[in-house]
Design a protein around this motif. Structure first.
Motif, PDB file in Angstrom:
ATOM      1  N   LEU A 154      23.449 -14.738 141.530  1.00 53.90           N
ATOM      2  CA  LEU A 154      22.161 -14.364 142.145  1.00 53.90           C
ATOM      3  C   LEU A 154      22.258 -12.957 142.720  1.00 53.90           C
ATOM      4  O   LEU A 154      21.356 -12.128 142.573  1.00 53.90           O
ATOM      5  N   ALA A 163      22.082 -10.318 140.025  1.00 51.56           N
ATOM      6  CA  ALA A 163      20.738 -10.225 139.433  1.00 51.56           C
ATOM      7  C   ALA A 163      19.804  -9.461 140.365  1.00 51.56           C
ATOM      8  O   ALA A 163      19.022  -8.590 139.941  1.00 51.56           O
ATOM      9  N   VAL A 164      19.899  -9.765 141.661  1.00 49.54           N
ATOM     10  CA  VAL A 164      19.011  -9.095 142.623  1.00 49.54           C
ATOM     11  C   VAL A 164      19.401  -7.620 142.758  1.00 49.54           C
ATOM     12  O   VAL A 164      18.553  -6.742 142.874  1.00 49.54           O
ATOM     13  N   GLU A 192      17.838  -5.704 140.079  1.00 59.28           N
ATOM     14  CA  GLU A 192      16.391  -5.501 140.277  1.00 59.28           C
ATOM     15  C   GLU A 192      16.113  -4.445 141.350  1.00 59.28           C
ATOM     16  O   GLU A 192      15.218  -3.610 141.192  1.00 59.28           O
ATOM     17  N   SER A 198      10.288  -7.762 140.388  1.00 60.67           N
ATOM     18  CA  SER A 198      11.590  -8.364 140.711  1.00 60.67           C
ATOM     19  C   SER A 198      11.477  -9.882 140.655  1.00 60.67           C
ATOM     20  O   SER A 198      11.489 -10.560 141.692  1.00 60.67           O
ATOM     21  N   ARG A 252      13.486 -12.302 139.920  1.00 63.89           N
ATOM     22  CA  ARG A 252      14.567 -13.087 140.539  1.00 63.89           C
ATOM     23  C   ARG A 252      14.429 -13.079 142.061  1.00 63.89           C
ATOM     24  O   ARG A 252      14.505 -14.114 142.705  1.00 63.89           O
ATOM     25  N   SER A 301      15.320 -21.109 140.403  1.00 62.75           N
ATOM     26  CA  SER A 301      14.880 -21.095 139.001  1.00 62.75           C
ATOM     27  C   SER A 301      13.619 -21.946 138.815  1.00 62.75           C
ATOM     28  O   SER A 301      12.893 -21.763 137.839  1.00 62.75           O
ATOM     29  N   LEU A 319      10.946 -19.641 138.516  1.00 58.37           N
ATOM     30  CA  LEU A 319      10.990 -18.825 137.291  1.00 58.37           C
ATOM     31  C   LEU A 319      10.523 -19.662 136.101  1.00 58.37           C
ATOM     32  O   LEU A 319       9.772 -19.191 135.241  1.00 58.37           O
TER      33      LEU A 319
END
Ligand code: HEM
Length: 549
Positions: free
Chosen positions: A334, A337-338, A341, A376, A378, A440, A443
């Motif tokens: 996580l 991923a952030v 972004e 963004s 995520r 998720s 998402l």
């Protein structure tokens, strides 16, 4: 025979037996017979002491009480009621009923609650009367074709309208957001110009910080400066500490325990804040002062009104930010991923704009917060999942006219509550993994963010006016922190062999990591809950950009 028996039993015992008998009869009538005779009334969760009802449970652990109510209704999410301080509170958790309740602004009113809040925040009785008075021709506060208040609103609704204008997406909101980011950027550094030294956990290990202090201090400071410039800091350099202490005990003020004979923990910071807010200069929304003058609001009550708005602006963001960062630090995928972004939202200045003093170093980079906020997925999913699981508050309304919701009759004079935690953990909407932190879900099913059972910002006419600003500030804070520093869980922090990280599938994820902080739900929640006292995330941070820190 019974008479003889009673003669032999001492009087106190007889009295207790008679009372117990009456109590049983009353309880049988209230919670067995009455619901059968009046099926359109929401069922009340049974209790033993009339008037007191669920008062203690409500203030001590409202979440547990509401869960008990849901179980009593076999988790059907049918409306039920609890009794607090003699009053019935209808509890609504079914999505369709929630939507209906937020729509019904005639039968269900926020004004009564707002009135009580104003009184508890120390607005004086005369100012209170004046503030609710709608200007009429011939009145002391009526100006024909008033350019400031063309709709001739009473002061309370005028303030609300000004806030909405200021906070809803647009030019004013962008200015506030930029002012926040610029302050947060300045204070997120070590040394005399920054605030990070104040978050040190250990004098020997420099740059070992309390994540909670970091989020709280920098965010409350930046919100204060974005709203009031430096005025409040100039009047009282401890303004941020006062606001933090105030927020910690704000529930006492909201529930009316803030004033009176005893000095409560909230009284001191409240007095200090009121003193600072009395300075007229402090008011950022200059439109408000002339109308407050016109209506004749005294300085004390003016400060109380400002305090309410200031508090709304600071009370939730640092807790949300803390939890998001905690989740990121406990889950590397996580985190990465952030990071990706947030990195994508930094813009280099054109060469001609770079200041000669900075030599074009990333001090001059600009964060494109609008881009960050819109691109963004995520981070947005983590933000939503955090709001889902960490919001212990609820929307409260007063029933001003008898009305029907979900087939149940709500009697005027009672209240209703839409508890966000119970909405956000409704198994029928969120499925069996409802208690797991799993971004998720947002998402995989984008529509969940608009689901009527997802209400972190409330709904209807009083839906949070600051929600866009809040998102930009939280995202912007995280982007600045991750751009400027390498942030890691502190090396050598006490380990918990049995600590389980928040895992996606709910399976225990045992590892040698510091324990994940537990949420504080020991006091009535007014928004996003923080961690239990003494639980924190301790981080080691090293500077990536040599110029800062
Ligand atoms: C994550 C952060 C935030 C959360 C979770 C949050 C939550 C809420 C909720 C649930 C309400 C509705 C109360 C009700 O109808 O019963 C509300 C109203 C409000 N919020 Fe927020 N809020 C946040 C941030 C902010 C910020 C940053 C500001 C201002 C700068 C703000 C200003 C307001 C105002 C002015 C209202 C009242 C709106 C009205 O009465 O029309 N909020 N907020």
């Amino acid at each position: 025979m019974i008479r003889e028996l009673l003669h032999e039993v001492p009087f106190p015992v007889t009295a207790i037996l008679v009372l117990a008998w009456l109590l049983l009869l009353w309880r049988f009538w209230m919670f067995t017979m009455k619901p059968l005779m009046r099926p359109s009334d929401p069922k009340e969760l049974p209790y033993w002491i009339p008037y007191v009802g669920h008062t203690l449970a409500f203030f001590r652990a409202s979440d547990k009480l509401l869960e008990r109510g849901l179980n009593y209704m076999n988790r059907s999410h049918e409306i039920f009621a609890v009794r607090v301080l003699g009053k019935k509170i209808y509890i609504i958790t079914e999505p369709a009923d929630v939507t209906a309740a937020f729509r019904d602004s005639e039968g269900l009113s926020f004004d009564g609650l707002l009135g009580r809040l104003l009184r508890n925040f120390n607005v004086k009785p005369e100012a209170f009367e004046r503030a609710w008075h709608k200007p009429q021709p011939g009145d002391w506060c009526y100006i024909p074709n008033n350019p400031l208040n063309p709709d001739q609103l009473d002061l309370i609704h005028f303030v609300e309208a000004v806030y909405k204008k200021q906070l809803l997406p647009g030019e004013h909101e962008e200015k506030l957001s930029q002012a926040f980011l610029s302050s947060a950027s300045k204070s997120m550094q070590f040394g005399p110009d920054g605030l990070l030294d104040n978050c040190q956990m250990n004098e020997e290990i420099r740059r070992r910080l309390s994540l909670y202090s970091l989020c709280r201090l920098v965010i409350v400071d930046a919100v204060t400066r974005s709203f009031f410039g430096n005025h409040l800091h100039n009047i009282d350099p401890d303004i941020v500490e006062h606001m933090i202490s105030f927020n910690r005990y704000a529930w006492m003020v909201v529930f009316g325990f803030g004033t009176g004979l005893f000095e409560t923990p909230v009284a001191k910071p409240q007095k200090a804040l009121m003193a600072a807010l009395k300075g007229e200069e402090a008011w950022v929304l200059k439109q408000l002062l002339p109308v407050m003058d016109l209506v004749g609001i005294d300085v004390e009550s003016r400060a109380a009104m400002l305090l309410m708005s200031y508090w709304a602006a600071i009370s939730n963001e640092y807790n949300v930010t803390f939890w998001i960062l905690a989740y990121l630090l406990y889950d590397e995928s996580l985190f990465l991923a952030v990071k990706q972004e947030t990195e994508a939202a930094w813009r280099q200045p054109p060469p001609s704009v770079a200041s000669p003093s900075s030599g074009g170093e990333d001090q001059d980079e600009q964060l494109d917060v609008m881009y960050l906020s819109a691109n963004s997925p995520r981070l947005e999913a983590i933000f939503n999942e955090t709001l889902r699981l960490r919001n212990g508050a609820g929307a409260i309304r007063e029933v001003t006219k008898t009305c029907v919701i979900g087939g149940k009759v709500f009697q005027a004079g009672n209240s209703l509550m839409i508890p966000f935690r119970q909405l956000h953990t409704n198994e029928k909407v969120w499925g069996p993994t409802v208690n797991n932190f799993d971004p998720s879900r947002f998402l995989d099913k984008k529509s969940l963010a608009r689901h009527p059972s997802f209400r972190p910002f409330g709904g209807g006419a009083t839906m949070c006016a600051g929600k866009t600003l809040a998102k930009e500030e939280v995202f912007g804070f995280i982007a600045i922190l991750l751009r400027r520093f390498d942030v890691r869980l502190a090396a050598g922090a006490p380990l918990d062999e049995t600590a389980s990280r928040p895992s996606k599938d709910g399976s225990p994820n045992i590892g040698r990591i510091p324990p994940f902080p537990l949420m504080n739900d020991t006091v009535p929640s007014l928004g996003i809950n923080g961690p239990i006292d003494g639980m924190d995330v301790i981080v080691d941070i090293t500077t990536r950009c040599p110029k800062k820190g």
